[in-house]
Write a protein that holds these residues in place. Structure first.
Motif, mmCIF file in Angstrom:
data_model
loop_
_atom_site.group_PDB
_atom_site.id
_atom_site.type_symbol
_atom_site.label_atom_id
_atom_site.label_comp_id
_atom_site.label_asym_id
_atom_site.label_seq_id
_atom_site.Cartn_x
_atom_site.Cartn_y
_atom_site.Cartn_z
ATOM 1 N N PHE A 253 -22.669 -35.570 -20.107
ATOM 2 C CA PHE A 253 -21.252 -36.080 -19.714
ATOM 3 C C PHE A 253 -20.723 -36.560 -21.025
ATOM 4 N N ALA A 254 -19.513 -36.073 -21.030
ATOM 5 C CA ALA A 254 -18.472 -36.721 -22.033
ATOM 6 C C ALA A 254 -16.962 -36.618 -21.707
ATOM 7 N N THR A 255 -16.110 -37.344 -22.426
ATOM 8 C CA THR A 255 -14.642 -37.185 -21.797
ATOM 9 C C THR A 255 -13.889 -36.547 -22.922
ATOM 10 N N GLN A 256 -12.643 -36.292 -22.584
ATOM 11 C CA GLN A 256 -11.543 -35.728 -23.385
ATOM 12 C C GLN A 256 -10.149 -36.530 -22.645
ATOM 13 N N GLY A 257 -9.300 -36.682 -23.502
ATOM 14 C CA GLY A 257 -8.059 -37.287 -22.903
ATOM 15 C C GLY A 257 -6.681 -36.930 -23.484
ATOM 16 N N ILE A 258 -5.644 -36.868 -22.594
ATOM 17 C CA ILE A 258 -4.354 -36.406 -23.434
ATOM 18 C C ILE A 258 -3.412 -37.606 -22.876
ATOM 19 N N LEU A 259 -2.361 -37.854 -23.639
ATOM 20 C CA LEU A 259 -1.433 -38.926 -23.416
ATOM 21 C C LEU A 259 -0.057 -38.067 -23.181
ATOM 22 N N TYR A 260 0.722 -38.163 -22.082
ATOM 23 C CA TYR A 260 1.966 -37.678 -21.922
ATOM 24 C C TYR A 260 2.937 -38.662 -22.742
ATOM 25 N N LEU A 261 3.749 -38.213 -23.646
ATOM 26 C CA LEU A 261 4.629 -38.932 -24.214
ATOM 27 C C LEU A 261 6.035 -38.805 -23.574
ATOM 28 N N THR A 262 6.174 -37.867 -22.580
ATOM 29 C CA THR A 262 7.399 -37.555 -21.783
ATOM 30 C C THR A 262 6.971 -37.378 -20.494
ATOM 31 N N ASP A 263 7.788 -37.566 -19.522
ATOM 32 C CA ASP A 263 7.859 -37.259 -18.126
ATOM 33 C C ASP A 263 7.276 -35.704 -18.169
ATOM 34 N N THR A 264 6.071 -35.310 -17.441
ATOM 35 C CA THR A 264 5.676 -33.934 -17.579
ATOM 36 C C THR A 264 5.166 -33.581 -16.322
ATOM 37 N N PRO A 265 6.162 -32.943 -15.459
ATOM 38 C CA PRO A 265 5.799 -32.213 -14.260
ATOM 39 C C PRO A 265 4.907 -31.099 -14.347
ATOM 40 N N PRO A 266 4.230 -30.912 -13.161
ATOM 41 C CA PRO A 266 3.131 -29.702 -13.367
ATOM 42 C C PRO A 266 4.006 -28.271 -13.992
ATOM 43 N N GLU A 267 5.151 -28.028 -13.985
ATOM 44 C CA GLU A 267 5.770 -26.697 -14.359
ATOM 45 C C GLU A 267 5.879 -26.741 -15.883
ATOM 46 N N GLN A 268 5.815 -28.011 -16.396
ATOM 47 C CA GLN A 268 6.422 -28.393 -17.847
ATOM 48 C C GLN A 268 5.314 -28.279 -18.850
ATOM 49 N N GLY A 269 4.246 -27.098 -18.704
ATOM 50 C CA GLY A 269 3.315 -27.057 -19.641
ATOM 51 C C GLY A 269 2.235 -27.970 -19.445
ATOM 52 N N ALA A 270 2.002 -28.533 -18.175
ATOM 53 C CA ALA A 270 1.154 -29.718 -18.134
ATOM 54 C C ALA A 270 -0.343 -29.245 -18.412
ATOM 55 N N LEU A 271 -1.381 -30.227 -18.669
ATOM 56 C CA LEU A 271 -2.532 -29.851 -18.756
ATOM 57 C C LEU A 271 -3.036 -29.105 -17.436
ATOM 58 N N THR A 272 -3.966 -28.093 -17.707
ATOM 59 C CA THR A 272 -4.363 -27.573 -16.509
ATOM 60 C C THR A 272 -6.077 -27.624 -16.630
ATOM 61 N N LEU A 273 -6.687 -27.780 -15.403
ATOM 62 C CA LEU A 273 -7.971 -27.817 -15.405
ATOM 63 C C LEU A 273 -8.497 -27.411 -14.035
ATOM 64 N N VAL A 274 -9.816 -27.081 -13.972
ATOM 65 C CA VAL A 274 -10.368 -26.800 -12.584
ATOM 66 C C VAL A 274 -11.109 -28.064 -12.274
ATOM 67 N N PRO A 275 -10.381 -28.778 -11.070
ATOM 68 C CA PRO A 275 -10.958 -29.934 -10.621
ATOM 69 C C PRO A 275 -12.353 -29.678 -9.863
#
Length: 353
Positions: A253-275
Motif C-alpha cells: 500500500f502507498a499513495t500518490q496524488g495530483i492537485l488540479y490547479l485549473t478546472d480539468t474535465p476528462p478530455e483536458q489531459g486529465a489523470l488517467t488510471l485503471v479503477p
C-alpha cells in the motif's frame, strides 16, 4: 548530538557507505549517505540496498525542500564535494529550520518525534474527517478518491500563476502556450512559496491521514505540470500508462496524488488510471504468458479512465493502479501540482520487476 563529519570522500571500491547517523554542516543525518551512494553510482559502483533506502532518501530530501530527481541530477552531473552539496541545498531551498532538522534527526536516531511534529499530528487528528464514508468506500473499491476543494481558490490560483510564469506563457495568448511548454508535460520546478502553501494544507494532510491511518506523515517536494491542447505540429508527448513501483507481488500500500490547479474535465489531459486494478493486479500478472513484459502491455485496454475534477481538487490513488497523464483534447492547458504524504516507513521490495 553527533559531531559533523569532515570527510568528503565518496565510498571506496569495497562499496562501504557512511553510517546513516553521519552529519555534515547542516546536522542532517542520512544526507551524507545518499550523496555517497550517488557519487558511487557515478563511478560505476552498484551498491546494495538502494531500493530499501529509497523512501528514506526521498522523505529526507523532501523535508529539506528539494526534489529527488532534481537532487540526483545535480549530484550526478556536478559531482560536488559534500560541503558543496549541502551548500547547493541551502541555495536551492533555503536553510532548513530547526524543527525540520530535529524531526529528521529523531527519525534516523530512532527517537520520539519532536514536540512541533507531535502538535501538528494532534491538530490533524482533531480535525473533522475530510473523506466521508462514501469516499472511503470508493477508495476501497476503486483505489482512488477525489478530495474536493483540497486547497483554497486563492492558493490554487497562486500556484497556477507560478506554473504559467515557469513556462513563460500567458493564459490569454494561445501561441504562448507552446513556445516553452515541456513536451513530456513535466515542469522541473520544485521550489515556490505557492507550492509550499498547498503542500502544507491541513485538509490535504487530513485526507492522507485517513487513508494511511496515521497523521505522522511526511510531505513530498515534487514538481508541477503543464500540458497544452494538442494541435498540428504539437502532438502529445507525455508518458503513457505506467507504474512507479515494482510489480513484485504483493504491491504494498502507498499513495500518490495530483492537485488540479485549473478546472480539468476528462478530455483536458486529465489523470488517467485503471479503477480497481489494485484488487486484480496479482491475478492479471499471473495470467500473462511467460516472458511477457507487463509494462509493455496495452494498459489502456484494462479499463483506463480519465478522472476529471475542478480547480483545487486533489486526486489520490493507490500506487498499484496503472496511471498517467493523457492527451489534452480540450481547449485549455492542464496545470497541476504533484503532492503526496506518506509515513516514514513504507514497505518495499528489494528487487524491481
Amino acid at each position: 548530538m553527533h559531531s559533523p563529519i569532515a570527510t568528503t570522500t565518496p565510498p571506496t571500491a569495497s562499496g562501504s557507505l557512511p553510517p546513516d547517523a553521519d552529519r555534515g554542516a547542516l546536522q542532517v543525518p542520512h544526507l551524507k549517505r545518499c550523496w555517497s551512494r550517488w557519487m558511487a553510482a557515478r563511478q560505476g559502483q552498484g551498491l546494495k540496498g538502494a531500493e530499501a533506502e529509497a523512501h528514506r532518501t526521498q522523505i529526507v530530501l523532501a523535508a529539506l525542500g528539494v526534489g529527488l530527481e532534481q537532487t540526483m541530477q545535480y549530484v550526478l552531473r556536478e559531482a560536488p564535494e559534500f560541503a558543496a552539496f549541502e551548500d547547493w541545498i541551502v541555495r536551492t531551498a533555503g536553510a532548513p529550520d530547526a524543527a525540520t532538522v530535529a524531526r529528521i534527526q529523531a527519525l534516523v536516531d530512532g527517537d520520539p518525534a519532536p514536540e512541533a511534529a507531535l502538535q501538528l499530528q494532534a491538530r490533524i487528528d482533531a480535525m473533522e474527517p475530510v473523506l466521508d464514508a462514501d469516499d472511503l468506500a470508493h477508495w476501497d473499491e476503486h483505489g482512488y478518491v477525489v478530495v474536493h476543494q483540497a486547497t483554497t481558490p486563492e492558493h490554487c490560483a497562486a500556484a497556477a500563476q507560478a506554473v504559467w510564469e515557469a513556462v513563460r506563457a500567458d493564459p490569454a495568448d494561445v501561441e504562448s502556450w507552446y513556445a516553452h511548454a515541456p513536451r513530456n508535460t513535466m515542469v522541473q520546478m520544485f521550489q515556490h512559496p505557492a507550492f509550499d502553501v498547498n503542500r502544507r494544507s491541513l485538509r490535504i494532510h487530513k485526507a492522507f491521514a485517513q487513508l494511511w491511518g496515521t497523521a505522522d506523515l511526511w510531505r513530498s517536494t515534487d514538481r508541477c505540470g503543464f500540458n497544452p491542447p494538442e494541435r498540428p505540429g504539437y502532438p502529445y508527448g507525455g508518458q503513457g500508462m505506467h507504474w512507479d513501483v515494482s510489480l513484485h507481488q504483493p504491491i504494498p500500500f502507498a499513495t500518490q496524488g495530483i492537485l488540479y490547479l485549473t478546472d480539468t474535465p476528462p478530455e483536458q489531459g486529465a489523470l488517467t488510471l485503471v479503477p480497481g486494478f489494485h484488487r486484480r493486479v496479482g491475478d492479471w500478472l499471473a495470467q500473462l504468458p511467460a516472458g511477457v513484459e507487463p509494462r509493455q502491455q496495452d494498459l489502456h485496454a484494462l479499463g483506463a479512465t480519465p478522472i476529471g475534477a475542478g480547480a483545487g481538487d486533489l486526486v489520490i490513488w493507490h500506487q498499484a493502479l496503472p496511471h498517467g497523464p493523457s492527451p489534452n483534447r480540450g481547449t485549455q492547458p492542464r496545470l497541476v501540482q504533484y503532492i503526496n504524504l506518506a509515513p516514514a516507513h513504507v514497505p518495499c521490495h528489494d528487487t524491481w520487476v
